[in-house]
Motif scaffolding. Structure first.
Motif, short mmCIF file in Angstrom:
data_model
loop_
_atom_site.label_atom_id
_atom_site.label_comp_id
_atom_site.label_asym_id
_atom_site.label_seq_id
_atom_site.Cartn_x
_atom_site.Cartn_y
_atom_site.Cartn_z
N SER A 1 -31.04 0.70 9.97
CA SER A 1 -29.86 1.53 9.73
C SER A 1 -29.06 1.03 8.53
CB SER A 1 -28.97 1.56 10.98
OG SER A 1 -27.89 2.46 10.79
N LEU A 2 -29.63 1.17 7.34
CA LEU A 2 -28.90 0.79 6.13
C LEU A 2 -27.60 1.57 6.02
CD1 LEU A 2 -28.80 -0.75 3.42
CD2 LEU A 2 -30.05 1.17 2.40
N GLN A 3 -27.67 2.88 6.26
CA GLN A 3 -26.47 3.70 6.14
C GLN A 3 -25.41 3.30 7.17
OE1 GLN A 3 -29.33 4.67 7.33
NE2 GLN A 3 -29.08 5.90 9.17
N GLY A 4 -25.86 2.93 8.37
CA GLY A 4 -24.91 2.49 9.39
C GLY A 4 -24.25 1.19 9.01
N ALA A 5 -25.01 0.28 8.39
CA ALA A 5 -24.45 -0.99 7.97
C ALA A 5 -23.43 -0.81 6.85
CB ALA A 5 -25.57 -1.93 7.53
N VAL A 6 -23.75 0.08 5.90
CA VAL A 6 -22.77 0.38 4.84
C VAL A 6 -21.51 0.98 5.45
CG1 VAL A 6 -22.31 1.81 2.82
CG2 VAL A 6 -24.52 0.66 3.04
N ALA A 7 -21.69 1.92 6.37
CA ALA A 7 -20.54 2.55 7.02
C ALA A 7 -19.70 1.52 7.77
CB ALA A 7 -21.01 3.64 7.98
N ALA A 8 -20.36 0.56 8.43
CA ALA A 8 -19.62 -0.47 9.16
C ALA A 8 -18.73 -1.27 8.22
CB ALA A 8 -20.60 -1.40 9.87
N GLY A 9 -19.23 -1.55 7.02
CA GLY A 9 -18.42 -2.27 6.06
C GLY A 9 -17.26 -1.45 5.53
N ILE A 10 -17.51 -0.19 5.21
CA ILE A 10 -16.47 0.67 4.64
C ILE A 10 -15.39 0.99 5.67
CG2 ILE A 10 -16.02 2.96 3.66
CD1 ILE A 10 -17.27 0.93 1.74
N LEU A 11 -15.76 1.05 6.94
CA LEU A 11 -14.77 1.35 7.98
C LEU A 11 -13.65 0.31 8.02
CD1 LEU A 11 -17.06 2.58 10.90
CD2 LEU A 11 -15.36 3.93 9.65
N GLY A 12 -13.91 -0.86 7.47
CA GLY A 12 -12.88 -1.89 7.44
C GLY A 12 -11.92 -1.80 6.27
N ALA A 13 -12.01 -0.73 5.49
CA ALA A 13 -11.13 -0.59 4.31
C ALA A 13 -9.77 -0.07 4.73
CB ALA A 13 -11.78 0.34 3.28
N GLY A 14 -8.99 -0.94 5.33
CA GLY A 14 -7.67 -0.56 5.82
C GLY A 14 -6.57 -1.25 5.05
N PRO A 15 -5.38 -1.33 5.62
CA PRO A 15 -4.22 -1.88 4.90
C PRO A 15 -4.26 -3.39 4.68
CG PRO A 15 -3.64 -1.34 7.17
CD PRO A 15 -5.01 -0.81 6.95
N VAL A 16 -5.23 -4.08 5.27
CA VAL A 16 -5.34 -5.52 5.06
C VAL A 16 -6.43 -5.84 4.04
CG1 VAL A 16 -5.83 -7.75 6.17
CG2 VAL A 16 -4.50 -6.00 7.39
N VAL A 17 -7.58 -5.19 4.16
CA VAL A 17 -8.70 -5.42 3.25
C VAL A 17 -9.09 -4.10 2.59
CG1 VAL A 17 -11.10 -6.19 3.06
CG2 VAL A 17 -9.57 -7.31 4.68
N LEU A 18 -9.10 -4.07 1.27
CA LEU A 18 -9.54 -2.94 0.43
C LEU A 18 -8.57 -1.78 0.37
CD1 LEU A 18 -13.41 -2.57 0.96
CD2 LEU A 18 -12.18 -3.53 -0.96
N GLY A 19 -7.96 -1.40 1.48
CA GLY A 19 -7.10 -0.22 1.45
C GLY A 19 -5.70 -0.46 0.93
N THR A 20 -5.38 -1.71 0.61
CA THR A 20 -4.02 -2.05 0.19
C THR A 20 -3.62 -1.35 -1.10
OG1 THR A 20 -4.59 -4.23 1.04
CG2 THR A 20 -2.43 -4.00 0.00
N SER A 21 -4.57 -1.04 -1.96
CA SER A 21 -4.24 -0.41 -3.24
C SER A 21 -3.54 0.93 -3.05
CB SER A 21 -5.51 -0.23 -4.08
OG SER A 21 -6.50 0.47 -3.35
N GLU A 22 -3.90 1.67 -2.01
CA GLU A 22 -3.24 2.94 -1.75
C GLU A 22 -1.78 2.72 -1.36
OE1 GLU A 22 -4.24 7.07 0.56
OE2 GLU A 22 -4.62 5.21 1.66
N GLU A 23 -1.52 1.70 -0.52
CA GLU A 23 -0.14 1.38 -0.15
C GLU A 23 0.65 0.96 -1.39
OE1 GLU A 23 0.53 -1.19 3.09
OE2 GLU A 23 -0.96 -0.26 4.40
#
Length: 265
Positions: free
Chosen positions: A88-110
């Motif tokens: 499940s390569l696509q599932g593994a990529v999705a698992a990583g991207i799902l963590g793009a929230g206000p602490v990791v990765l998603g901070t730029s939007e804030e």
């Protein structure tokens, strides 16, 4: 929702016909393939316009800046997912991207929304330094953390931030949002009583806003960039597995204490 002349919902992005694919009003095969690079194509998809040279340059720069940063939680989650389901390569990529929230990765939007709100005050007549000082004081008084400042690894500065701002100055694209980011850095140092590094999330947001990108688009950059990094980690995971080692390391680091979480057990 936009309704077209025939009364049906409208999308302006793309449509596939029997003999061609049209993207943002351009023929994919005849006009785009072989003429535009992927960064330019991303800009076209996101905005409906081909980028200026500065927009292309900095979008490319920011994608490179944020694509990879070591064994971050997003990469760990992806590796462990692939270890559990190697097909499940696509599932593994999705698992990583799902963590793009206000602490990791998603901070730029804030950061982008913070800068946008502050810039409205500046446009109404307030001084950037005064606005930044107010924002820092209000955040500190409320017991909060100002997005875009502080980093667990990079001290006293985030080298990615310094390079982004250096190039923004050199190419003449640093505008009111970069100024506000720098004023916030000063306001944070004064209010917290110590300098905190401006991290790459704030630099990404400031430069993108000064280049005319909407705040809603800013988060797309770390998500798209980190997808490339995830794919690299997952390719390595298939050749030299670390996922179960990471899981075992976490298990070994935890001290088990039976009982209820509040200690009443």
């Amino acid at each position: 929702m936009q309704i077209g002349r025939a009364g049906a919902p409208v999308s302006h992005i793309s449509h596939a016909y029997p003999d061609r694919v049209e993207v943002r009003g351009r023929d994919l095969c005849g006009d785009l393939m072989g003429r535009v690079g992927f960064t330019e194509y991303v800009h076209l998809l996101l905005t409906g316009r081909e980028p200026t040279e500065d927009q292309r340059f900095f979008l490319d720069l920011l994608l490179v800046a944020i694509a990879e940063h070591g064994m971050m939680p997003t990469n760990v989650a992806a590796r462990m997912t692939l270890a559990a389901d190697p097909g499940s390569l696509q599932g593994a990529v999705a698992a990583g991207i799902l963590g793009a929230g206000p602490v990791v990765l998603g901070t730029s939007e804030e950061c982008a929304r913070l800068l946008e709100q502050a810039q409205r005050r500046v446009a109404a007549g307030e001084q950037a330094a005064a606005v930044a000082a107010d924002v820092a004081r209000e955040t500190h008084a409320a017991g909060g953390k100002l997005p875009g400042f502080g980093h667990p690894v990079h001290r006293p500065v985030d080298p990615r931030t310094e390079r982004i701002l250096e190039l923004a100055d050199a190419r003449g694209v640093a505008g009111p949002h970069v100024l506000l980011a720098r004023c916030l850095r000063d306001g944070v140092a004064d209010t917290w009583g110590k300098p905190l590094p401006m991290n790459v999330a704030m630099a990404i947001a400031a430069v993108m806003l000064d280049l005319g990108f909407a705040p809603s688009v800013v988060k797309a950059v770390p998500i798209l960039a980190r997808t490339a990094g995830l794919l690299a980690h997952l390719a390595e995971e298939r050749e030299r597995p670390l996922g179960f080692l990471l899981a075992a390391g976490a298990e070994g680091a935890i001290v088990y204490e039976p009982g209820a979480p509040d200690g009443s057990g």
